[in-house]
Design a protein around this motif. Sequence first.
Motif, PDB file in Angstrom:
ATOM      1  N   VAL A   1       0.841  -1.199  -0.148  1.00  0.00           N
ATOM      2  CA  VAL A   1      -0.002   0.011   0.158  1.00  0.00           C
ATOM      3  C   VAL A   1       0.808   1.119  -0.061  1.00  0.00           C
ATOM      4  O   VAL A   1       0.751   2.156  -0.733  1.00  0.00           O
ATOM      5  CB  VAL A   1      -0.956  -0.106   1.059  1.00  0.00           C
ATOM      6  N   TYR A   2       1.986   1.209   0.846  1.00  0.00           N
ATOM      7  CA  TYR A   2       2.879   2.247   0.791  1.00  0.00           C
ATOM      8  C   TYR A   2       3.674   2.652  -0.493  1.00  0.00           C
ATOM      9  O   TYR A   2       3.804   3.512  -0.857  1.00  0.00           O
ATOM     10  CB  TYR A   2       3.774   2.207   2.073  1.00  0.00           C
ATOM     11  N   VAL A   3       3.818   1.351  -1.316  1.00  0.00           N
ATOM     12  CA  VAL A   3       4.512   1.528  -2.652  1.00  0.00           C
ATOM     13  C   VAL A   3       3.489   2.433  -3.412  1.00  0.00           C
ATOM     14  O   VAL A   3       4.049   3.439  -4.090  1.00  0.00           O
ATOM     15  CB  VAL A   3       4.715   0.255  -3.023  1.00  0.00           C
ATOM     16  N   LEU A   4       2.311   1.974  -3.273  1.00  0.00           N
ATOM     17  CA  LEU A   4       1.219   2.635  -4.322  1.00  0.00           C
ATOM     18  C   LEU A   4       1.128   4.018  -3.930  1.00  0.00           C
ATOM     19  O   LEU A   4       1.024   5.055  -4.727  1.00  0.00           O
ATOM     20  CB  LEU A   4      -0.070   2.089  -4.118  1.00  0.00           C
ATOM     21  N   ASN A   5       1.027   4.354  -2.595  1.00  0.00           N
ATOM     22  CA  ASN A   5       0.896   5.660  -2.149  1.00  0.00           C
ATOM     23  C   ASN A   5       2.022   6.539  -2.484  1.00  0.00           C
ATOM     24  O   ASN A   5       1.905   7.617  -3.028  1.00  0.00           O
ATOM     25  CB  ASN A   5       1.189   5.641  -0.332  1.00  0.00           C
TER      26      ASN A   5
ATOM     27  N   GLY B   1      -4.545   9.395   5.223  1.00  0.00           N
ATOM     28  CA  GLY B   1      -4.852   8.409   5.920  1.00  0.00           C
ATOM     29  C   GLY B   1      -4.078   6.991   5.748  1.00  0.00           C
ATOM     30  O   GLY B   1      -4.523   6.103   6.167  1.00  0.00           O
ATOM     31  N   GLY B   2      -2.916   7.129   4.878  1.00  0.00           N
ATOM     32  CA  GLY B   2      -2.199   5.933   4.706  1.00  0.00           C
ATOM     33  C   GLY B   2      -1.110   5.702   5.661  1.00  0.00           C
ATOM     34  O   GLY B   2      -1.132   4.683   6.216  1.00  0.00           O
TER      35      GLY B   2
ATOM     36  N   LEU C   1      10.771   1.831  -3.360  1.00  0.00           N
ATOM     37  CA  LEU C   1      10.279   0.906  -4.290  1.00  0.00           C
ATOM     38  C   LEU C   1       8.934   1.549  -5.279  1.00  0.00           C
ATOM     39  O   LEU C   1       8.896   1.329  -6.477  1.00  0.00           O
ATOM     40  CB  LEU C   1       9.456  -0.338  -3.625  1.00  0.00           C
ATOM     41  N   GLY C   2       8.167   2.415  -4.450  1.00  0.00           N
ATOM     42  CA  GLY C   2       7.267   3.103  -5.116  1.00  0.00           C
ATOM     43  C   GLY C   2       7.893   4.086  -6.396  1.00  0.00           C
ATOM     44  O   GLY C   2       7.264   4.331  -7.567  1.00  0.00           O
TER      45      GLY C   2
ATOM     46  N   GLY D   1      -4.569   0.868  -7.324  1.00  0.00           N
ATOM     47  CA  GLY D   1      -4.666   1.018  -5.988  1.00  0.00           C
ATOM     48  C   GLY D   1      -6.115   0.893  -5.489  1.00  0.00           C
ATOM     49  O   GLY D   1      -6.317   0.341  -3.996  1.00  0.00           O
ATOM     50  N   VAL D   2      -7.152   1.124  -6.329  1.00  0.00           N
ATOM     51  CA  VAL D   2      -8.688   0.628  -5.876  1.00  0.00           C
ATOM     52  C   VAL D   2      -8.762  -0.920  -5.495  1.00  0.00           C
ATOM     53  O   VAL D   2      -9.210  -1.124  -4.457  1.00  0.00           O
ATOM     54  CB  VAL D   2      -9.596   1.080  -7.071  1.00  0.00           C
ATOM     55  N   VAL D   3      -8.243  -1.849  -6.269  1.00  0.00           N
ATOM     56  CA  VAL D   3      -8.226  -3.160  -5.986  1.00  0.00           C
ATOM     57  C   VAL D   3      -7.583  -3.393  -4.728  1.00  0.00           C
ATOM     58  O   VAL D   3      -7.902  -4.003  -3.982  1.00  0.00           O
ATOM     59  CB  VAL D   3      -7.685  -3.905  -7.389  1.00  0.00           C
TER      60      VAL D   3
END
Length: 433
Positions: free
Chosen positions: A23-27, A120-121, A151-152, A180-182
Amino acid sequence: MAAVPLARPDARAWFVLGMLCFVYVLNFLDRQLLSILAKPIQDDLQLSDGQLGRIGGLYFALFYCLISIPVGWLADRTNRVKVLSFACALWSAATVACGMASTYPQLVAARMAVGVGEAGGVPPSYAIISDYFPSGTRATALGLFNLGPPLGQALGVAFGASVAATYDWRSAFVVVGAVGVVTALLVYMFVREPVRGGLDRAPSVAPVESATAHAGFRATIAMFFSRPVLVLVALACGATQFVTYASLNFTTLFLMREKGMTLEEIAVYYALLIGIGISAGMYVSGRITDRLARNGKQAYALVPAVGLALAIPFFIGFVWAPGWQLALLFLIGPTFFNYFYLSPAVTLVQEEVRPSERVLSGALLLLVMNLIGLGLGPTYLGALSDLLRDTHPENSLQLAFYTLVPFYVLAVVMFVVLARKLKREPLVVGDQP
């Protein structure tokens, strides 16, 4: 009361860490796509360096930082996993909107929405990890979690530059947002909310009270800003992030416009450098901190101070280098050492406060360091480059980059002062024998 024995993280803890890290990668990927694709976005929407600096810095940071405080308070009192999954869905949808923007105001509005979601991440993730991993392993766990930004960034460079070179910059935003939605749905379904303070050793209150009591919003804020150690670590991180965010937001543009790199070369060489260099720095600093902190809390400040001091000569070489090949060689140093601050700083804050204060305290740490670093760093560098463009059209960004060196020195000095304070501090709440 007898001390709670030091627990070992189980398989579920590592699974949760992996999920939160993704999630943090996507963030960070969503956040950095703008800087990675700065050149094609600038050409398409006819933006100046100053406009890029404001949208990637001040405008984003105002919403990201200020919203993180009420979100942190809410997460401390409710289910942190649900807050995280909703936030991931929100910033991902906003990322899709960025790809659909056709004007600068539309792009600004979409980026502000990304900031609202990303608020909120990270703070809930810090607290969730701290309740899955016991004291003595948290710096390593948070160090692994903090692999998310490199990594992101690396995936963003490789994927974003490749897609932009093959299709256009808008496609990169749409695809990343959809992923990200998935991911938000998967977090909601498979990550369990841990017991607050369940792994802390010898809590100062009864276990049930420690795990369930809610710290007051104003009381937690007052506590944070009344503690010199917490304020100083936040300010030191802010000075560090002034350099790191300014650099991250303009390095690809600098390499392409003033060093001669192409998008295809960025997608390969710069992506590898970012992915390996920052990841190694995050992991190594976490391991070193866990080891050295056994002998004294000053390690939480000395590790960042030494890392930043070692980064300075390499950073100067990177800015000076006449070609991109030599510039990338020098950039290995700052890429590795610049991020020695993050894992120790986050761990220190999580160790210094009570379980019911962790999310909001993490949000306050992010508020201070991101308002300074994320809000002012890119904004400053972009504005200075615009100011120098008339007199130095060929190397305005190079000259602007040189002015970041004093901020390196300031950050080193602040971490050294923090180390002296920590040397005199008593043991923290989570580490009492």
